[in-house]
Design a protein around this motif. Structure first.
Motif, PDB file in Angstrom:
ATOM      1  N   ALA A  54      -8.689   8.097  18.008  1.00 51.21           N
ATOM      2  CA  ALA A  54      -7.751   7.299  18.524  1.00 51.21           C
ATOM      3  C   ALA A  54      -8.547   5.698  19.104  1.00 51.21           C
ATOM      4  O   ALA A  54      -8.929   6.353  19.298  1.00 51.21           O
ATOM      5  CB  ALA A  54      -6.791   7.508  19.811  1.00 51.21           C
TER       6      ALA A  54
ATOM      7  N   ARG B 112     -10.068  14.694  15.165  1.00 54.03           N
ATOM      8  CA  ARG B 112      -9.130  13.951  15.228  1.00 54.03           C
ATOM      9  C   ARG B 112      -9.247  12.231  16.405  1.00 54.03           C
ATOM     10  O   ARG B 112     -10.047  12.377  17.162  1.00 54.03           O
ATOM     11  CB  ARG B 112      -7.654  14.601  16.710  1.00 54.03           C
ATOM     12  CG  ARG B 112      -6.205  13.973  16.915  1.00 54.03           C
ATOM     13  CD  ARG B 112      -5.990  15.285  17.560  1.00 54.03           C
ATOM     14  NE  ARG B 112      -4.032  14.281  18.172  1.00 54.03           N
ATOM     15  CZ  ARG B 112      -3.745  14.468  18.935  1.00 54.03           C
ATOM     16  NH1 ARG B 112      -3.112  15.783  18.906  1.00 54.03           N
ATOM     17  NH2 ARG B 112      -2.583  14.043  19.310  1.00 54.03           N
TER      18      ARG B 112
ATOM     19  N   HIS C 140      -8.711  18.232  21.691  1.00 58.12           N
ATOM     20  CA  HIS C 140      -7.575  17.212  21.491  1.00 58.12           C
ATOM     21  C   HIS C 140      -6.698  16.526  21.791  1.00 58.12           C
ATOM     22  O   HIS C 140      -6.326  15.610  21.960  1.00 58.12           O
ATOM     23  CB  HIS C 140      -6.892  17.833  20.166  1.00 58.12           C
ATOM     24  CG  HIS C 140      -7.868  18.068  18.925  1.00 58.12           C
ATOM     25  ND1 HIS C 140      -7.491  18.602  16.892  1.00 58.12           N
ATOM     26  CD2 HIS C 140      -9.003  17.560  18.582  1.00 58.12           C
ATOM     27  CE1 HIS C 140      -8.391  18.447  16.722  1.00 58.12           C
ATOM     28  NE2 HIS C 140      -9.585  17.790  17.097  1.00 58.12           N
TER      29      HIS C 140
ATOM     30  N   ILE D 217      -5.997   7.840  27.106  1.00 54.30           N
ATOM     31  CA  ILE D 217      -4.842   7.068  26.957  1.00 54.30           C
ATOM     32  C   ILE D 217      -3.954   7.327  28.066  1.00 54.30           C
ATOM     33  O   ILE D 217      -3.207   5.678  28.468  1.00 54.30           O
ATOM     34  CB  ILE D 217      -4.482   7.399  25.783  1.00 54.30           C
ATOM     35  CG1 ILE D 217      -5.362   7.398  24.630  1.00 54.30           C
ATOM     36  CG2 ILE D 217      -2.673   6.389  25.375  1.00 54.30           C
ATOM     37  CD1 ILE D 217      -5.054   7.217  23.081  1.00 54.30           C
TER      38      ILE D 217
ATOM     39  N   ARG E 252      -0.056   7.896  15.410  1.00 52.41           N
ATOM     40  CA  ARG E 252       1.281   7.361  15.872  1.00 52.41           C
ATOM     41  C   ARG E 252      -0.202   5.377  15.745  1.00 52.41           C
ATOM     42  O   ARG E 252      -0.893   5.325  15.582  1.00 52.41           O
ATOM     43  CB  ARG E 252       0.498   6.974  17.741  1.00 52.41           C
ATOM     44  CG  ARG E 252       1.300   8.101  18.015  1.00 52.41           C
ATOM     45  CD  ARG E 252       0.838   8.624  19.977  1.00 52.41           C
ATOM     46  NE  ARG E 252       0.811   7.151  20.261  1.00 52.41           N
ATOM     47  CZ  ARG E 252       1.143   7.296  21.800  1.00 52.41           C
ATOM     48  NH1 ARG E 252      -0.052   8.023  22.670  1.00 52.41           N
ATOM     49  NH2 ARG E 252       1.397   6.730  22.407  1.00 52.41           N
TER      50      ARG E 252
ATOM     51  N   ILE F  33      -7.357  13.081  24.219  1.00 51.08           N
ATOM     52  CA  ILE F  33      -6.899  11.921  23.847  1.00 51.08           C
ATOM     53  C   ILE F  33      -5.637  11.322  24.888  1.00 51.08           C
ATOM     54  O   ILE F  33      -5.846  10.250  25.231  1.00 51.08           O
ATOM     55  CB  ILE F  33      -6.253  12.371  21.879  1.00 51.08           C
ATOM     56  CG1 ILE F  33      -8.459  12.386  21.682  1.00 51.08           C
ATOM     57  CG2 ILE F  33      -6.413  10.929  21.557  1.00 51.08           C
ATOM     58  CD1 ILE F  33      -8.722  13.042  19.907  1.00 51.08           C
ATOM     59  N   ASP F  34      -4.678  12.677  24.203  1.00 49.08           N
ATOM     60  CA  ASP F  34      -3.451  11.745  24.822  1.00 49.08           C
ATOM     61  C   ASP F  34      -3.632  11.308  26.080  1.00 49.08           C
ATOM     62  O   ASP F  34      -3.108  10.630  26.973  1.00 49.08           O
ATOM     63  CB  ASP F  34      -2.391  12.243  24.044  1.00 49.08           C
ATOM     64  CG  ASP F  34      -1.856  12.411  22.708  1.00 49.08           C
ATOM     65  OD1 ASP F  34      -2.514  11.047  21.870  1.00 49.08           O
ATOM     66  OD2 ASP F  34      -1.064  13.285  22.577  1.00 49.08           O
TER      67      ASP F  34
ATOM     68  N   SER G   6     -12.528  10.048  20.008  1.00 47.49           N
ATOM     69  CA  SER G   6     -13.108  11.204  18.877  1.00 47.49           C
ATOM     70  C   SER G   6     -13.367  12.476  19.359  1.00 47.49           C
ATOM     71  O   SER G   6     -13.764  12.969  19.823  1.00 47.49           O
ATOM     72  CB  SER G   6     -13.615  10.746  17.773  1.00 47.49           C
ATOM     73  OG  SER G   6     -14.623  10.445  18.352  1.00 47.49           O
TER      74      SER G   6
ATOM     75  N   VAL H 151      -1.546   1.325  19.763  1.00 52.71           N
ATOM     76  CA  VAL H 151      -2.459   2.634  20.565  1.00 52.71           C
ATOM     77  C   VAL H 151      -2.193   2.899  18.679  1.00 52.71           C
ATOM     78  O   VAL H 151      -1.133   2.727  18.219  1.00 52.71           O
ATOM     79  CB  VAL H 151      -1.893   3.653  21.192  1.00 52.71           C
ATOM     80  CG1 VAL H 151      -0.454   4.126  20.636  1.00 52.71           C
ATOM     81  CG2 VAL H 151      -2.854   5.032  20.990  1.00 52.71           C
ATOM     82  N   TYR H 152      -3.468   3.827  17.899  1.00 55.44           N
ATOM     83  CA  TYR H 152      -3.439   3.600  16.585  1.00 55.44           C
ATOM     84  C   TYR H 152      -4.522   5.429  16.288  1.00 55.44           C
ATOM     85  O   TYR H 152      -5.400   5.461  16.747  1.00 55.44           O
ATOM     86  CB  TYR H 152      -4.260   2.893  16.126  1.00 55.44           C
ATOM     87  CG  TYR H 152      -4.029   3.248  14.347  1.00 55.44           C
ATOM     88  CD1 TYR H 152      -3.029   2.499  13.307  1.00 55.44           C
ATOM     89  CD2 TYR H 152      -5.236   4.442  13.665  1.00 55.44           C
ATOM     90  CE1 TYR H 152      -2.604   2.926  12.007  1.00 55.44           C
ATOM     91  CE2 TYR H 152      -4.882   4.331  12.380  1.00 55.44           C
ATOM     92  CZ  TYR H 152      -4.292   4.095  11.585  1.00 55.44           C
ATOM     93  OH  TYR H 152      -4.058   4.056  10.254  1.00 55.44           O
ATOM     94  N   GLU H 153      -3.216   6.262  16.550  1.00 52.57           N
ATOM     95  CA  GLU H 153      -3.594   7.379  16.545  1.00 52.57           C
ATOM     96  C   GLU H 153      -3.871   8.490  15.238  1.00 52.57           C
ATOM     97  O   GLU H 153      -2.664   8.309  14.293  1.00 52.57           O
ATOM     98  CB  GLU H 153      -3.499   8.647  17.308  1.00 52.57           C
ATOM     99  CG  GLU H 153      -3.996  10.191  18.283  1.00 52.57           C
ATOM    100  CD  GLU H 153      -3.118  10.384  19.373  1.00 52.57           C
ATOM    101  OE1 GLU H 153      -3.281  12.004  19.755  1.00 52.57           O
ATOM    102  OE2 GLU H 153      -2.133   9.536  19.955  1.00 52.57           O
TER     103      GLU H 153
END
Length: 287
Positions: free
Chosen positions: A248, A246, A274, A281, A215, A277-278, A265, A228-230
Motif C-alpha cells: 500500500a 500485498r 498482511h 495506516i 483500495r 498494513i491496514d 509491503s 490510499v492505494y492498496e
C-alpha cells in the motif's frame, strides 16, 4: 473474557489463559483469534523489555535494477525472520508510555535496532508518525528510494538472496515525496499516488506481474487529507520464494511543500502479517 480496563490497544496474554498465546485488544474488545507469542509480538502488560543492543553495522546502499531493489533490497545478509507483529500506539520521542513487550527469545541481531521503549516511528522529515511493529523489525538502513528525498522506517529480510544478488524484504517506510511525480497540492493526491504506485511497481518487483487493486480512495489521516492505494501483485519468476505481495501507498498532505509518503509491503511468504498494513495506516499521525 475479561478486558484489561483502560489499557491501550496492543497484544496481551490470552485472557482465556491459553499458555504461550496472545490476543489483540483494540481498546474496547478482544480479537476472535489468539496468536502464538514469539519474536515480533509485543504485549502491553508492562513486563520487562528485552531488546538486543545496536550493532556496529555499515550497510551498503542497494543497487537499483528492474527487480525489487531500492526499497526492498539491502546489502547485508541476514537470517529470515518469521514473525507475527502487533501495532502498539505511542511514541518514543513524546510522553506516551512504553507498552512493554514480553521478554521473548528472538533471532540474532539482523540490523540496526530501535532504542528500548520505542513504540512509534517519528519521521520528522515527512511530517508523520506511525507504529513500530516490535522485536524482529529493524531500522531501515538503506538509501532513499527514487520516490522520496529521504527515508525512515522499519524492515526485515524475507529472502536472503534473489536473482540480482540482493535480498527481498518486508517494510514500512516513509519520506517526503521527490519532485517529478505530479504533486501540485491537495487536488492532485489521487493522481500523484497513482504515479508513485506505477513507479514502485516498475522499479522494485519482478516482472511481468499482475496487479489487483484493493483500495484506491481519498482518506482523512489525523485530520489531514490523504489518499490510499492498496494492492496485491503476483508473479511467476524463478529464484523468488514469494510469488506475490500485498502493498500500500499512503500519501498525506501534511501542509508542507512535499506530501508524506508511507509505503508498506509484505510478501506472501509472510501472509500472516498482511493485516499489519491496514492497522498501521489506521494509526498514522500528522506531526
Amino acid at each position: 473474557m475479561s478486558a484489561p480496563g483502560a489499557a491501550p490497544p496492543g497484544y496481551y496474554p490470552d485472557p482465556d489463559g491459553l499458555p504461550g498465546m496472545v490476543r489483540w485488544w483494540d481498546g474496547s474488545a478482544w480479537s476472535d483469534v489468539a496468536t502464538p507469542a514469539g519474536p515480533g509480538v509485543m504485549t502491553a502488560t508492562g513486563e520487562a523489555v528485552h531488546r538486543p543492543s545496536a550493532p556496529a553495522w555499515q550497510p551498503a546502499r542497494p543497487a537499483r535494477s528492474g527487480s525489487r531493489t531500492s526499497w526492498v533490497v539491502g546489502g547485508v545478509v541476514v537470517a529470515v525472520v518469521v514473525l507475527v507483529v502487533a501495532v502498539v500506539l505511542g511514541t518514543s520521542g513524546r510522553q506516551a508510555p512504553d507498552p512493554g513487550p514480553t521478554d521473548v527469545a528472538g533471532p540474532p541481531v539482523a540490523g540496526p535496532t530501535f532504542a528500548p521503549g520505542t513504540v512509534q516511528i517519528v519521521d520528522q522529515a515527512a511530517g508523520i508518525a506511525y507504529p513500530f511493529l516490535g522485536d524482529g523489525w529493524y531500522q531501515y538502513p538503506f538509501g532513499a528510494p527514487l520516490e522520496t528525498t529521504e527515508v525512515t522506517g522499519q524492515y526485515f529480510v524475507t529472502q536472503d538472496t534473489i536473482p540480482d544478488g540482493g535480498e527481498f524484504i518486508a517494510q514500512v517506510t516513509s519520506g517526503p515525496v521527490a519532485e517529478g511525480y505530479g504533486w501540485a497540492g491537495t487536488a492532485t493526491l489521487g493522481t500523484t499516488t497513482a504515479t508513485l504506485a506505477e513507479s514502485v511497481r516498475a522499479n522494485y518487483y519482478p516482472g511481468p506481474n499482475d496487479r489487483d487493486v484493493l483500495r484506491d480512495e481519498a482518506v482523512t489521516v489525523d485530520g489531514a487529507p490523504g489518499w490510499v492505494y492498496e494492492f496485491t501483485l503476483s508473479w511467476d519468476a524463478a529464484g523468488y520464494d514469494a510469488t506475490g505481495e500485498r502493498a500500500a501507498l499512503l500519501l498525506v498532505d501534511v501542509g508542507r511543500a512535499a506530501p508524506a509518503l508511507l509505503y508498506l509491503s509484505i510478501p506472501n511468504t509472510h501472509a500472516e502479517l498482511h493485516g499489519v498494513i491496514d492497522r498501521v495506516i489506521g494509526a498514522v499521525e500528522v506531526l
